[in-house]
Every structure is written in C-alpha cells, then in structure tokens.
Write an enzyme that holds these catalytic residues in place. Structure first.
Site, PDB file in Angstrom:
ATOM      1  N   GLY A   7       0.833  -1.197   0.000  1.00 10.81           N
ATOM      2  CA  GLY A   7       0.000   0.000   0.000  1.00 10.81           C
ATOM      3  C   GLY A   7       0.864   1.241   0.000  1.00 10.81           C
ATOM      4  O   GLY A   7       2.095   1.170   0.087  1.00 10.81           O
ATOM      5  N   ARG A  10       1.066   5.762   4.816  1.00 11.96           N
ATOM      6  CA  ARG A  10      -0.060   6.020   5.724  1.00 11.96           C
ATOM      7  C   ARG A  10      -1.351   5.339   5.266  1.00 11.96           C
ATOM      8  O   ARG A  10      -2.450   5.823   5.510  1.00 11.96           O
ATOM      9  CB  ARG A  10      -0.298   7.533   5.881  1.00 11.96           C
ATOM     10  CG  ARG A  10       0.768   8.219   6.743  1.00 11.96           C
ATOM     11  CD  ARG A  10       0.634   7.778   8.190  1.00 11.96           C
ATOM     12  NE  ARG A  10       1.640   8.370   9.053  1.00 11.96           N
ATOM     13  CZ  ARG A  10       2.796   7.787   9.401  1.00 11.96           C
ATOM     14  NH1 ARG A  10       3.093   6.580   8.916  1.00 11.96           N
ATOM     15  NH2 ARG A  10       3.626   8.372  10.203  1.00 11.96           N
ATOM     16  N   SER A  11      -1.200   4.199   4.622  1.00  9.94           N
ATOM     17  CA  SER A  11      -2.373   3.440   4.182  1.00  9.94           C
ATOM     18  C   SER A  11      -2.914   2.538   5.281  1.00  9.94           C
ATOM     19  O   SER A  11      -4.001   1.978   5.146  1.00  9.94           O
ATOM     20  CB  SER A  11      -2.022   2.594   2.950  1.00  9.94           C
ATOM     21  OG  SER A  11      -0.996   1.660   3.269  1.00  9.94           O
ATOM     22  N   GLY A  12      -2.135   2.346   6.357  1.00  7.54           N
ATOM     23  CA  GLY A  12      -2.552   1.468   7.438  1.00  7.54           C
ATOM     24  C   GLY A  12      -1.993   0.068   7.348  1.00  7.54           C
ATOM     25  O   GLY A  12      -2.373  -0.818   8.103  1.00  7.54           O
ATOM     26  N   SER A  14       1.082  -1.184   8.048  1.00  8.64           N
ATOM     27  CA  SER A  14       1.868  -1.644   9.195  1.00  8.64           C
ATOM     28  C   SER A  14       0.972  -1.958  10.384  1.00  8.64           C
ATOM     29  O   SER A  14       1.184  -2.950  11.090  1.00  8.64           O
ATOM     30  CB  SER A  14       2.912  -0.591   9.587  1.00  8.64           C
ATOM     31  OG  SER A  14       3.947  -0.532   8.630  1.00  8.64           O
ATOM     32  N   HIS A  48       6.821   2.984  16.583  1.00  7.25           N
ATOM     33  CA  HIS A  48       6.583   1.580  16.240  1.00  7.25           C
ATOM     34  C   HIS A  48       6.936   0.668  17.416  1.00  7.25           C
ATOM     35  O   HIS A  48       6.239  -0.320  17.675  1.00  7.25           O
ATOM     36  CB  HIS A  48       7.409   1.187  15.011  1.00  7.25           C
ATOM     37  CG  HIS A  48       6.801   1.605  13.709  1.00  7.25           C
ATOM     38  ND1 HIS A  48       5.596   1.113  13.254  1.00  7.25           N
ATOM     39  CD2 HIS A  48       7.232   2.471  12.751  1.00  7.25           C
ATOM     40  CE1 HIS A  48       5.306   1.654  12.081  1.00  7.25           C
ATOM     41  NE2 HIS A  48       6.281   2.486  11.756  1.00  7.25           N
ATOM     42  N   ARG A  52       4.274  -2.186  19.374  1.00  7.31           N
ATOM     43  CA  ARG A  52       4.457  -3.638  19.368  1.00  7.31           C
ATOM     44  C   ARG A  52       4.271  -4.227  20.757  1.00  7.31           C
ATOM     45  O   ARG A  52       4.698  -3.628  21.751  1.00  7.31           O
ATOM     46  CB  ARG A  52       5.849  -4.008  18.844  1.00  7.31           C
ATOM     47  CG  ARG A  52       6.034  -3.821  17.366  1.00  7.31           C
ATOM     48  CD  ARG A  52       7.316  -4.479  16.891  1.00  7.31           C
ATOM     49  NE  ARG A  52       8.498  -3.796  17.395  1.00  7.31           N
ATOM     50  CZ  ARG A  52       9.173  -2.866  16.723  1.00  7.31           C
ATOM     51  NH1 ARG A  52       8.779  -2.497  15.521  1.00  7.31           N
ATOM     52  NH2 ARG A  52      10.248  -2.313  17.246  1.00  7.31           N
ATOM     53  N   ASP A  96       9.002  -5.680   8.240  1.00  3.66           N
ATOM     54  CA  ASP A  96       8.502  -4.312   8.066  1.00  3.66           C
ATOM     55  C   ASP A  96       9.698  -3.348   8.029  1.00  3.66           C
ATOM     56  O   ASP A  96      10.275  -3.049   9.067  1.00  3.66           O
ATOM     57  CB  ASP A  96       7.562  -3.975   9.220  1.00  3.66           C
ATOM     58  CG  ASP A  96       6.727  -2.728   8.969  1.00  3.66           C
ATOM     59  OD1 ASP A  96       6.872  -2.120   7.889  1.00  3.66           O
ATOM     60  OD2 ASP A  96       5.941  -2.358   9.862  1.00  3.66           O
TER      61      ASP A  96
END
Length: 204
Positions: A7, A10-12, A14, A48, A52, A96
């Site tokens: 994507g 900022r498409s979501g 991750s 990030h 997690r 990622d």
C-alpha cells in the site's frame, strides 16, 4: 502462509500487519529494516516500538534480510521447565518493511556499508527471495506501492521506483496471498489456494 501487504504511505498496512500477526500467533519475531538516520526517523521508530507487544522478539536488520529471515525462522526451544512433549516451534515472522530495506541497500546509511553498490543490492535481493521461497514459517511482509504517481524527475528516484516495483512483483509471486491496503482496509489481490474464495479482511 506467506502474506504480502502492499500500500501507499499512511495506508494502514503496518498497523494491519501488527494486528494480523498478533491474531495469528502468540510467538512473533519482527524483522525491522528502518535505521535512525535523523531525529524524524528516530521518532517514527520509537512510535513503532511502543505499538508492538512487549513480548515480541525484535531483530533490526537494515541490509542482510535474507540471512535474518533464515535465522529468525529457526524453531525456538521451549523453556527447560516445559514438559518434554512441548516441541520447538518457529515464530511468525513480520517483515517491516521492504521499502526501507531497498533504500538501505542502494544508499546504505553510515556506518552500515560505505558507498553505493547496486551489485550488493542485487545479491541481497536474490538472497532474500531464496530465503522466502524456502521459508516454512508463517510470514507477513509489508511493502510500499510507489509506482502509481508521476515519473520521477531524477535518475536516483527512477532507479528506486523500478527496483521497488520489480521486488514487489517477485515477492507477490512467491507469497501465498497478497492484499492491497488503503485507508486501513485490505483488498485481496491474490487469495490463498487454501481459501480460494476469500476476499474478506479477516486473517486466517
């Protein structure tokens, strides 16, 4: 199951990868490729880390991603106090992301590797694809779609766009399922053969 989430920024993707990893396995190893090259990147990486789960394993690998995938896929031994019937098991692997990895290989951040060496990138690319083909662990991979905009006006950006597109195609061909993520929602581009009619957003 090898899953690719692709994507834009900022498409979501991750956040979705994190959620699906948590849903699919209680044992997760994250292979992260980002490096703290400046304060803004350091802030992104810190965010990030906060997102997690604390019990996840994390391995930072900016260059040798194929080697990291092989090593992380090795089954983890149960605690010595666990019953002998508990077999070693491999964690789910969350990668990622491929986009930062390409950038690191093509234009390595100091002091990882000195210089700009496309031969090094092509070697690392083929090593990662070989490792992904051989991997029997569950894997979720995050990557960016960078080819839907205008043609970049400089050679370095065009090289990056091309290499990202070729890598995405190669990884998608290997993966069992592929989802395009936009506004936080996944659209199934390649359903797994075990679920040929699956087009929903629910993880296996």
């Amino acid at each position: 199951m090898r899953t690719l989430l692709i994507g834009g920024a900022r498409s979501g993707k991750s956040a979705l990868a994190l959620r699906w990893s948590n849903d699919r396995s209680s044992t997760v190893c994250t292979l992260v490729t980002g490096t703290e090259t400046d304060p803004e990147m350091a802030a992104r990486i810190a965010a990030h880390r906060r997102e997690r789960p604390a019990h996840w394993q994390v391995r930072e690998e900016p260059i040798h991603l194929g080697r990291a995938l092989r090593e992380a896929a090795a089954p983890t031994q149960p605690p010595s106090s666990a019953p002998s019937t508990h077999a070693a098991r491999a964690p789910l692997l969350l990668v990622d992301c491929l986009t930062l990895w390409i950038s690191n290989c093509l234009w390595p951040p100091a002091p990882v590797i000195a210089g700009n060496d496309h031969a090094t990138w092509h070697h690392e690319r083929e090593d990662f694809l070989d490792a992904l083909r051989a991997c029997t662990s569950d894997v979720i991979i995050v990557t960016n779609e960078v080819g839907t905009g205008i043609v970049p006006d400089n050679a370095a950006a065009r090289v990056f766009r091309d290499e990202q597109g070729w890598l995405n195609q190669a990884v998608a061909a290997i993966c069992d399922e592929v989802f395009f993520v936009t506004v936080g929602l996944p659209m199934c581009l390649k359903p797994s053969q075990s679920q040929p009619g699956r087009t929903t957003t629910q993880p296996l």
